[in-house]
Design an enzyme around this catalytic site. Structure first.
Site, mmCIF file in Angstrom:
data_model
loop_
_atom_site.group_PDB
_atom_site.id
_atom_site.type_symbol
_atom_site.label_atom_id
_atom_site.label_comp_id
_atom_site.label_asym_id
_atom_site.label_seq_id
_atom_site.Cartn_x
_atom_site.Cartn_y
_atom_site.Cartn_z
ATOM 1 N N GLU A 224 71.551 9.685 33.531
ATOM 2 C CA GLU A 224 72.264 10.711 34.271
ATOM 3 C C GLU A 224 72.274 10.778 35.781
ATOM 4 O OE1 GLU A 224 71.897 14.424 33.444
ATOM 5 O OE2 GLU A 224 71.409 13.836 31.146
ATOM 6 N N ASP A 242 81.103 20.116 33.975
ATOM 7 C CA ASP A 242 81.027 20.092 33.230
ATOM 8 C C ASP A 242 81.369 21.751 32.228
ATOM 9 O OD1 ASP A 242 78.265 20.764 33.790
ATOM 10 O OD2 ASP A 242 77.650 19.584 31.801
ATOM 11 N N THR A 247 74.587 21.343 38.892
ATOM 12 C CA THR A 247 73.357 20.059 37.528
ATOM 13 C C THR A 247 72.334 19.757 39.139
ATOM 14 O OG1 THR A 247 74.501 20.017 35.489
ATOM 15 C CG2 THR A 247 73.030 18.063 35.972
#
Length: 440
Positions: A224, A242, A247
């Protein structure tokens, strides 16, 4: 329905006079003199718990008002107790809550790994099952549930194990949970009704061990965040393109998938008026989209400010465990998987979410089960995990942002090919071409 005590192998009812007090001592054959409650207060573990307040120890605390409850809607599940030494097990008493098992086994083990059935039923009806005349020897005793009676899980107020210190089992007497009917083969104290050995998550440290959990966090962070320093990621935040909005944090909470909203809601419950509380209306509106409306221009800066608050980092830890870590590890343990399999489940649920669509964790597991059986169903661990990883790769390739499958191919598959089922370091792997190592 309660099952009255069945006095299997009743040898005598002795009348004992002590002063002016008359006491009836019921003797169960030759073993009654030494039969002792062995399980109360002993260490206990379970395949899963519904909540932290329903832990395995609650079934062995001698308190009929506390209970163990498993994860809802999942078969099989188990709960076991460590008696601390090897005993001849002669008697088990189960006090069920409303969520009971219709099919379950009582098993013993010398080491917590290899299990032998000493009782099996497919017609349990809840209440109290008083299983007498059992014949088994072991240090560990386990209830292994295979079919739930309700849509919930398995739940026990009390799980009592009785026996004696003799190394050899007592004479065999057919066990029954009810005096109203003759014992059928499925309810006899015999291993013939099911396989004599059942595989579960084997002995050894699983992913809930602090060291193993830290390894899992490092492995996820390598994919990640391209770093093993997962604790530095509380302040991380960006839009990676995405389609899931921002995020952020240690597990990749997303503004477009709801988990970031739930995190900020939890933080605000604990710290009203925190720096992120003002974004709650915007987070509710952008949920399900990639939009930043109402978040820009200061959300990124304020997230990083919040990350300096120990209450916010604790909230991130708690939401990670509630939504991702605990459910995935519990399911993996119920499937009989060791630490590697538990991590494989965890990493999948982190990326794909806990739903049941074809590209979510539930859908991936369903696809794997169509190809192979997990150990809890008698399958081979490596074969099943390869099937799961195959299904996950297929799901990843449906999304352009996740089409690079190296976190499976050059990481998890490497550990699996090395048969490192306990996920023991040293570990070496690559993600997106970058090499990583966790030393021994």
């Amino acid at each position: 329905m309660n099952h009255p005590l069945r006095l299997a192998g009743l040898g005598a009812a002795a009348l004992v006079l002590v002063g002016s007090v008359t006491t009836f001592l019921v003797v169960r054959g030759a073993d009654a003199a030494t039969e002792t409650l062995l399980s109360q207060g002993r260490p206990a573990t379970a395949s899963s718990v519904e909540t932290a307040s329903l832990g395995a120890a609650q079934a062995f605390d001698g308190n009929g008002g506390t209970r163990w409850g498993s994860l809802e809607g999942v078969d099989p599940q188990w709960i076991r107790v460590d008696l601390g030494a090897t005993y001849a097990v002669t008697h088990v008493n189960l006090s069920w809550e409303a969520a009971y098992g219709t099919a379950y086994r009582i098993q013993t083990s010398p080491d917590g790994s290899a299990w032998t059935d000493i009782y099996s039923t497919t017609s349990g009806n809840g209440g109290t099952d008083d299983l007498t005349g059992l014949t088994g020897t072991g240090r560990y005793v386990r209830l292994y549930g295979t079919t739930r009676a309700t849509q919930w899980g398995y739940s026990l107020w009390e799980f009592k194990v009785y026996g004696n210190p003799a190394a050899t089992p007592s004479p065999s007497v057919t066990a029954s949970a009810s005096p109203s009917t003759s014992p059928s083969p499925s309810r006899s104290a015999s291993a013939s009704a099911s396989p004599s050995r059942t595989t579960s998550a084997p002995a050894g440290k699983d992913l809930t061990d602090p060291r193993k959990k830290d390894i899992a966090m490092q492995l996820v962070s390598s994919a990640e965040n391209s770093s093993l320093d997962w604790k530095a990621q509380y302040k991380y935040i960006e839009d990676i393109g995405d389609g899931r909005g921002y995020t952020a944090g240690i597990i990749g909470f997303c503004s477009g998938t709801g988990d970031m909203l739930e995190l900020v809601e939890l933080y605000t419950q604990r710290v009203p008026g925190n720096v992120l509380a003002k974004y709650l209306p915007a987070l509710r509106k952008v949920n399900g989209t990639s939009s930043h409306t109402g978040l820009d221009p200061n959300f990124v800066k304020d997230w990083r400010t919040a990350a300096t608050d120990p209450q916010f980092t604790k909230a991130q830890d708690d939401e990670r465990d509630r939504v991702y870590f605990n459910p995935s590890v519990q399911q993996a343990k119920a499937d009989g998987l060791r630490a590697l399999g538990q991590f494989i489940y965890y990493d999948a649920i982190v990326m794909h979410g806990p739903g049941n669509s074809a590209v979510s964790f539930g859908g991936i597991r369903k696809a794997a089960l169509a190809k192979a059986k997990p150990p809890a169903q008698g399958g081979d661990e490596a074969t099943y995990l390869h099937a799961f990883l195959d299904a996950r790769v297929a799901a990843m390739k449906t999304e352009e942002a996740h089409s690079d499958t190296s976190r499976v191919d050059t990481a998890q598959r490497v550990f699996l090919n090395n048969r490192n089922f306990d996920l023991n370091p040293p570990l070496s792997w690559k993600v997106y071409g970058d090499p990583f190592t966790i030393p021994a």
